[in-house]
Design an enzyme around this catalytic site. Structure first.
Site, mmCIF file in Angstrom:
data_model
loop_
_atom_site.group_PDB
_atom_site.id
_atom_site.type_symbol
_atom_site.label_atom_id
_atom_site.label_comp_id
_atom_site.label_asym_id
_atom_site.label_seq_id
_atom_site.Cartn_x
_atom_site.Cartn_y
_atom_site.Cartn_z
ATOM 1 N N LYS A 1 -16.399 4.677 38.721
ATOM 2 C CA LYS A 1 -15.553 4.752 37.538
ATOM 3 C C LYS A 1 -15.661 6.189 37.035
ATOM 4 O O LYS A 1 -16.692 6.596 36.505
ATOM 5 C CB LYS A 1 -16.008 3.780 36.440
ATOM 6 C CG LYS A 1 -15.156 3.927 35.180
ATOM 7 C CD LYS A 1 -15.668 3.156 33.990
ATOM 8 C CE LYS A 1 -14.947 3.665 32.736
ATOM 9 N NZ LYS A 1 -15.402 3.019 31.504
ATOM 10 N N GLY B 1 -15.514 2.193 22.331
ATOM 11 C CA GLY B 1 -16.364 1.577 21.309
ATOM 12 C C GLY B 1 -15.732 1.453 19.936
ATOM 13 O O GLY B 1 -16.367 0.960 19.007
ATOM 14 N N ALA C 1 -11.237 0.609 27.429
ATOM 15 C CA ALA C 1 -11.683 1.188 26.148
ATOM 16 C C ALA C 1 -10.772 0.844 24.983
ATOM 17 O O ALA C 1 -9.544 0.847 25.111
ATOM 18 C CB ALA C 1 -11.811 2.707 26.225
ATOM 19 N N GLY C 2 -11.404 0.526 23.875
ATOM 20 C CA GLY C 2 -10.684 0.278 22.632
ATOM 21 C C GLY C 2 -10.504 -1.187 22.292
ATOM 22 O O GLY C 2 -10.143 -1.521 21.161
ATOM 23 N N ALA D 1 -16.650 -3.394 27.277
ATOM 24 C CA ALA D 1 -18.091 -3.609 27.139
ATOM 25 C C ALA D 1 -18.435 -3.927 25.689
ATOM 26 O O ALA D 1 -18.777 -5.064 25.359
ATOM 27 C CB ALA D 1 -18.876 -2.386 27.620
ATOM 28 N N SER D 2 -18.267 -2.918 24.808
ATOM 29 C CA SER D 2 -18.715 -3.072 23.421
ATOM 30 C C SER D 2 -18.148 -4.305 22.745
ATOM 31 O O SER D 2 -18.845 -4.951 21.956
ATOM 32 C CB SER D 2 -18.307 -1.842 22.604
ATOM 33 O OG SER D 2 -18.784 -0.676 23.194
#
Lengths: 67, 264
Positions: B97, B158, B184-185, B206-207
């Site tokens: 990645k 995040g 992301a986001g 992830a987050s």
């Protein structure tokens, strides 16, 4: 003795220290480890026959949680 | 039935790629990974230190989840390439990645460095999944230099702000033929569903899971959201209208023979 930088910190090591020697000092893990000397990857098969030179910058990396 | 996702010649049944960053404990991460149904998860490469535990590697092996190393924290193509090479050596995978950021505060990708690194890594035989800004033209360029997947952000890493520019994601979809993964986001399940409804092939997050109050429950929600979004995208949504369009019959009501509809 010679001076190297190991994972960003100065370190004195005996002459004739190999990459394999230094890895075993840093970690007991046998998998999931990679080594760069002076920002060049040293293949695992070359660890035992790669001698560290004075001034070498050695980085020993592993996978951590992230991303 | 929708076809499975294929990246770099490998078929995935799950279209959710879960990252491992931010989890409060390995046990919760373990349960969240299982609940997410993910078949591949990201890890970062860092210097071994006294508090480094090799257990993430062991955990992924135990769960039979493929590892996708990232180049998080790299600011230049050179740093990212070296990190990818180290990851290939350590983890015995040529998948990467690619993530080259421009500054610490926004963690927004540096498009130029990302493109340079992507081209070199692809030539060196890596399967490159490139994290990128939501710039359709850049996405196309990343595909052209050999990326196996293009991964536009919805919002900064995040941030949980969701997809700030859905139109750009749709535009990128129309230009990019390799898998498009929203990366992301994502903040909550509806963001993940929207990504799929916009035409993305999958979602990386992830987050949103690892930092949720209940990561395991959120992992399950994300799995369902990605599946729902994919189904909805394929089902063909109704056109948007300015006025109502009754779904019950307009005729045959009692006592309406002489009634006129009020003006609106």
């Amino acid at each position: 003795m010679i001076s190297i930088t190991l994972n960003g910190s100065p370190r004195e090591i005996p002459d004739n220290t190999t990459v394999e020697n230094i890895v075993s000092e840093v970690t007991t893990a046998t998998q999931g480890i990679a080594v760069a000397v002076d920002e060049n990857v040293v293949r695992r098969t070359d660890w035992a026959n790669t001698l560290l030179q004075s001034g070498a910058r050695v980085d020993v990396l592993t996978a951590v949680q992230g991303g | 039935m929708a076809k499975n996702l294929i990246i770099g010649g490998r078929e995935f049944q799950s279209r959710l790629i879960m990252g491992t960053g931010g989890a409060p404990s390995l046990q919760i991460l373990r349960e969240a990974l299982i609940a997410s149904g993910t078949e591949m998860t990201t890890v970062a490469m860092r210097r071994v230190s006294a508090d480094t535990h090799g257990s993430i590697f062991d955990l992924l092996k135990e769960l039979d989840i493929s590892v996708l190393p990232n180049t998080a924290g790299c600011y230049t193509a050179g740093e990212a390439i070296l990190t990818a090479q180290l990851a290939r050596e350590a983890l015995e995978t040529s998948w990467i990645k690619l993530e080259v950021i421009s500054n610490e505060e926004t963690l927004l990708p540096d498009g130029q460095e990302t493109l340079r690194a992507a081209e070199k890594l692809a030539l060196d035989g890596f399967t490159v999944l490139a994290y990128t800004n939501d710039d359709p033209a850049l996405g196309k360029r990343l595909q052209d230099v050999g990326c196996a997947a293009v991964m536009p952000l919805g919002a900064p890493i995040g941030s949980g702000l969701g997809i700030r520019n859905p139109h750009n994601i749709e535009l990128m979809r129309s230009l990019v033929t390799v898998p498009l993964l929203l990366d992301a986001g994502i903040g909550t399940a509806s963001d993940a569903a929207l990504a799929m409804e916009l035409g993305c092939d999958g979602v990386l997050l992830a987050s949103a899971v690892t930092r949720a109050a209940d990561p395991v429950a959120m992992a399950g929600a994300m799995r369902l959201a990605v599946e729902s979004g994919l189904l909805a995208h394929g089902a063909g949504r109704i056109p948007k209208r300015w006025r109502a369009y009754a779904s019950s019959p307009q005729s045959g009501l009692i006592g309406t023979d002489a009634r006129e509809s009020p003006e609106f």
